[in-house]
Design an enzyme around this catalytic site. Structure first.
Site, PDB file in Angstrom:
ATOM      1  N   SER A 110      -3.748   1.179   4.211  1.00  0.00           N
ATOM      2  CA  SER A 110      -3.867   0.778   5.835  1.00  0.00           C
ATOM      3  C   SER A 110      -3.727  -0.721   5.623  1.00  0.00           C
ATOM      4  CB  SER A 110      -4.998   1.364   6.084  1.00  0.00           C
ATOM      5  OG  SER A 110      -5.102   1.262   7.569  1.00  0.00           O
ATOM      6  N   ASP A 160       0.386  10.521  11.564  1.00  0.00           N
ATOM      7  CA  ASP A 160      -0.640   9.425  11.620  1.00  0.00           C
ATOM      8  C   ASP A 160      -0.743   8.688  12.884  1.00  0.00           C
ATOM      9  OD1 ASP A 160      -1.603   6.797  11.250  1.00  0.00           O
ATOM     10  OD2 ASP A 160      -0.981   6.458   9.277  1.00  0.00           O
ATOM     11  N   HIS A 191      -3.679   9.427   8.977  1.00  0.00           N
ATOM     12  CA  HIS A 191      -3.883   8.116   8.465  1.00  0.00           C
ATOM     13  C   HIS A 191      -4.514   8.269   7.130  1.00  0.00           C
ATOM     14  CE1 HIS A 191      -3.582   3.781   8.918  1.00  0.00           C
ATOM     15  NE2 HIS A 191      -4.741   3.680   8.659  1.00  0.00           N
TER      16      HIS A 191
HETATM   17  C1  MLT Z   1      -4.297  -2.667  10.071  1.00  0.00           C
HETATM   18  O1  MLT Z   1      -3.859  -3.662   9.282  1.00  0.00           O
HETATM   19  O2  MLT Z   1      -4.841  -2.958  11.204  1.00  0.00           O
HETATM   20  C2  MLT Z   1      -4.085  -1.299   9.973  1.00  0.00           C
HETATM   21  O3  MLT Z   1      -2.800  -0.939   9.568  1.00  0.00           O
HETATM   22  C3  MLT Z   1      -5.008  -0.306  10.751  1.00  0.00           C
HETATM   23  C4  MLT Z   1      -6.176  -0.511  10.092  1.00  0.00           C
HETATM   24  O4  MLT Z   1      -6.722  -1.185   9.107  1.00  0.00           O
HETATM   25  O5  MLT Z   1      -7.102   0.246  10.658  1.00  0.00           O
END
Ligand code: MLT
Length: 209
Positions: A110, A160, A191
């Protein structure tokens, strides 16, 4: 295993020396609200015996560590992405020199995957490759990097709610245009991390790590 809370140019991190000289070290990059311990079990599962370097993101969002600032979900502060990607790249280069390590493969989840993608495009020499789990485009218009020969695995979730599939596909296109060898798998997942991510990452690292 060592834990370091260093000077301002450093990152709180874990360093776990490996016992397989032939395994490429992994740079583990957690998601929003995670820390330097989060991905250690994943690293050990997908690359047994590899050296692990796992920093904690230095940006706090309501107390939750991240690797760069965002203005809203999916809306990134691009200036901060660039600045933080360089800071992290400097930290990784310093750790490589200190520990005599080869360039690592980043394994990011993420937010950690997004900073790994930014690092690849901004500092192409620092990483040997990347496993990007639930990544999206961190920079809309990245500089021309030369990523020839660098392997990248992108693992997306078809359901996701945070990363639209088209966004991950656009990231795959950016990396491919820079010369990286990209494998993009879309899993029947949301996700969160799934067993399929672990299996595919382990298989891919056995070939590329
Ligand atoms: C981000 O970089 O904000 C991500 O893709 C989403 C997250 O971290 O929740």
């Amino acid at each position: 295993m060592s834990t370091v809370a260093g000077h301002p140019a450093d990152f709180i991190h874990r360093f776990v020396p490996g016992n397989r000289a032939d395994a490429t070290p992994l740079l583990l990059l957690h998601g929003t609200g995670g820390d330097e311990t989060d991905l250690l079990p994943l690293g050990q599962m997908i690359a047994p015996g590899a050296t692990l370097l796992s920093p904690r993101g230095r940006v706090l969002e309501n107390g939750m560590p991240r690797f760069f600032r965002r203005l809203a979900e999916g809306v990134f502060d691009h200036e901060d992405v660039v600045r933080r990607a360089h800071e992290l790249a400097d930290f990784v280069s310093g750790a490589q020199a200190r520990h005599g390590l080869a360039p690592p493969i980043a394994v990011g989840f993420s937010n950690g995957a997004n900073i790994a993608a930014a690092m690849m495009m901004l500092r192409p020499d620092v990483l040997a490759g990347a496993v990007l789990i639930r990544a999206m485009v961190p920079l809309p218009d990245p500089p021309q990097a030369d990523l020839s020969g660098r392997p990248v695995l992108i693992l997306s979730g078809a359901m996701d709610p945070i990363v639209p599939e088209a966004d991950a596909t656009r990231l795959a296109g950016q990396l491919t245009a820079a010369g990286a060898t990209v494998t993009h798998e879309v899993l029947p997942a949301g996700h969160g991390l799934t067993q399929a991510d672990v299996t595919l990452a382990r298989r891919w690292l056995a070939d590329h790590g």
